[in-house]
Enzyme design. Structure first.
Site, mmCIF file in Angstrom:
data_model
loop_
_atom_site.group_PDB
_atom_site.id
_atom_site.type_symbol
_atom_site.label_atom_id
_atom_site.label_comp_id
_atom_site.label_asym_id
_atom_site.label_seq_id
_atom_site.Cartn_x
_atom_site.Cartn_y
_atom_site.Cartn_z
ATOM 1 N N SER A 92 0.795 -1.235 0.000
ATOM 2 C CA SER A 92 0.000 0.000 0.000
ATOM 3 C C SER A 92 0.826 1.283 0.000
ATOM 4 O O SER A 92 0.246 2.372 -0.096
ATOM 5 C CB SER A 92 -0.948 0.008 1.202
ATOM 6 O OG SER A 92 -2.021 -0.881 0.978
ATOM 7 N N LYS A 150 0.055 3.584 -2.758
ATOM 8 C CA LYS A 150 -1.049 4.534 -2.681
ATOM 9 C C LYS A 150 -0.548 5.978 -2.640
ATOM 10 O O LYS A 150 -1.309 6.905 -2.924
ATOM 11 C CB LYS A 150 -1.917 4.243 -1.463
ATOM 12 C CG LYS A 150 -2.770 2.976 -1.576
ATOM 13 C CD LYS A 150 -3.626 2.787 -0.338
ATOM 14 C CE LYS A 150 -4.647 1.666 -0.495
ATOM 15 N NZ LYS A 150 -4.050 0.315 -0.370
ATOM 16 N N SER A 153 -6.016 2.684 4.706
ATOM 17 C CA SER A 153 -5.471 2.024 3.514
ATOM 18 C C SER A 153 -6.573 1.305 2.753
ATOM 19 O O SER A 153 -6.387 0.204 2.233
ATOM 20 C CB SER A 153 -4.360 1.039 3.904
ATOM 21 O OG SER A 153 -3.423 0.891 2.884
#
Length: 399
Positions: A100, A103, A158
């Site tokens: 993640s 991101k 997340s």
């Protein structure tokens, strides 16, 4: 492929010109010549060759502290956010699954395109592709959300469900992936391959400690990005009115333990974000930045090989401590590529969303190539004939 000389200079010249022209203009699968939408590779930064070498790199002056010996990550990097100087690194350009932490690149790409005050009603289709078992914040179909709430779901929880909704608002999953790829290249991050914008494990998806540091540093320069990344906790809508205002809310907390100080890690002094991640393939990954004494440092840690879930935070803590202690006592081993000008980044990213031009048929492409080849061949032959006549005249004048 090799081309033998036939002994006839004019004929071989035409052949060479024809072959060269046909190679240059041979149609692609779409019938059009290839056009690279990416900017030219930036000039090598200080120590770029050193950062591309495997192993640990630091240029310590006399009296500099030793690097921590408890860092087991496959790849890591310590950099100064203001200057971009890399103070130390280990396998900085090693491609690894980012989880993640990718991101951050998603936010760099989509945040400027989606005003925080905008509202969107979520559909079932937008949530259908959220991978089973991935992290979610709790977005529900048929509810209307403010974009700012969705971004808090991305940064704090997340939430892959929030990423999917925002990506659809941004033009679609594949379009967003293409934009992210272009954005990475525009920022000089060339180890990153984007397959799944939420960072979920996907074949071929990769980034590096170097690239993640570029994303984190660039994001901190954006006040909206920096504010989301530093938020420890917030309220997320459980139900909503038609205008996106909540009917009721529930608490969400940043999963970055250096920000919250939860689960026995402690809040790092001066922490300013940025993003953590975990998947079974990537292991634990982290981008973390902290400010102390007017200086902001950023570290990236990818997949520690020892310890449990807290190891990524403990190793980042050790590297941040070392970086602040080493201030002024180490020389940089490299530099994060400076971000391209905003105009260049916008132009490159926009090209990733331009609708494809009408395809030229393969037949038309070959006809265009053939016409060019013939023209080039005739022009080349004429040039060679003139040169041959001049050489003959010159030889006739020799004694």
């Amino acid at each position: 492929m090799s081309i033998r000389s036939s002994g006839r200079r004019t004929g071989s010249g035409v052949a060479a010109l024809a072959v060269g022209a046909s190679v240059l203009l041979a149609p692609t699968a779409t019938g059009l010549p290839r056009a690279d939408p990416l900017p030219p590779r930036p000039a090598p930064s200080v120590g770029a060759s050193l950062l591309h070498r495997s192993g640990t790199h630091v240029r310590a002056r006399q009296g500099a502290p030793e690097l921590p010996d408890d860092v087991s990550a496959l790849s890591w990097l310590v950099a100064d956010v203001r200057t971009g100087e890399v103070l130390a690194a280990h396998d900085a350009h090693r491609p690894l699954p980012p989880a993640s932490t990718l991101k951050t690149l998603f936010a760099l790409t989509a945040l400027p395109r989606l005003p925080a005050s905008s509202r969107h009603t979520v559909t079932e289709a937008e949530l259908d592709e959220v991978a089973e078992g991935s992290s979610v914040v709790g977005v529900s179909a048929d509810h209307t959300y403010r974009v700012a709430d969705l971004w808090r779901g991305v940064f704090l929880s997340s939430g892959n469900d929030a990423v999917h909704v925002l990506a659809e608002m941004n033009g679609g999953w594949d379009v967003t992936a293409a934009q992210m790829q272009a954005k990475a290249r525009a920022l000089g991050a060339r180890d990153t391959t984007v397959v799944s914008p939420d960072g979920y494990d996907a074949d071929g998806q990769a980034s590096s400690a170097y690239d993640l540091a570029v994303f984190g540093r660039t994001g901190l320069a954006d006040p909206a990005f920096a504010a989301y990344a530093a938020t420890a906790d917030a309220r997320f809508p459980g139900g909503t009115h038609s205008d996106g205002s909540p009917t009721w809310t529930f608490g969400i907390e940043n999963t970055n333990r250096l920000v919250t100080g939860e689960d026995g890690v402690g809040r790092y002094p001066g922490i300013v974000g940025v993003k953590n991640g975990y998947t079974s393939q990537a292991g634990y990954t982290l981008i973390a930045a902290a400010r102390r004494g007017g200086r902001t440092l950023l570290v990236t840690v990818m997949n520690p090989q020892r310890g449990g879930g807290n190891a990524v935070y403990e190793e980042a803590w050790s590297l941040l401590d070392w970086g602040f202690d080493a201030a002024g006592r180490v020389d940089p081993v490299g530099s994060l590529a400076p971000p391209a000008s905003p105009a260049v980044v916008r132009a490159v990213t926009a090209r990733a969303t331009v609708p494809e031009r009408p395809r030229t048929s393969t037949h038309t492409g070959y006809v265009a190539s053939a016409v060019f080849v013939v023209a080039a061949g005739l022009a080349g032959a004429a040039v060679l004939r003139r040169r041959s006549k001049r050489r003959g005249a010159a030889q006739a004048r020799l004694p």
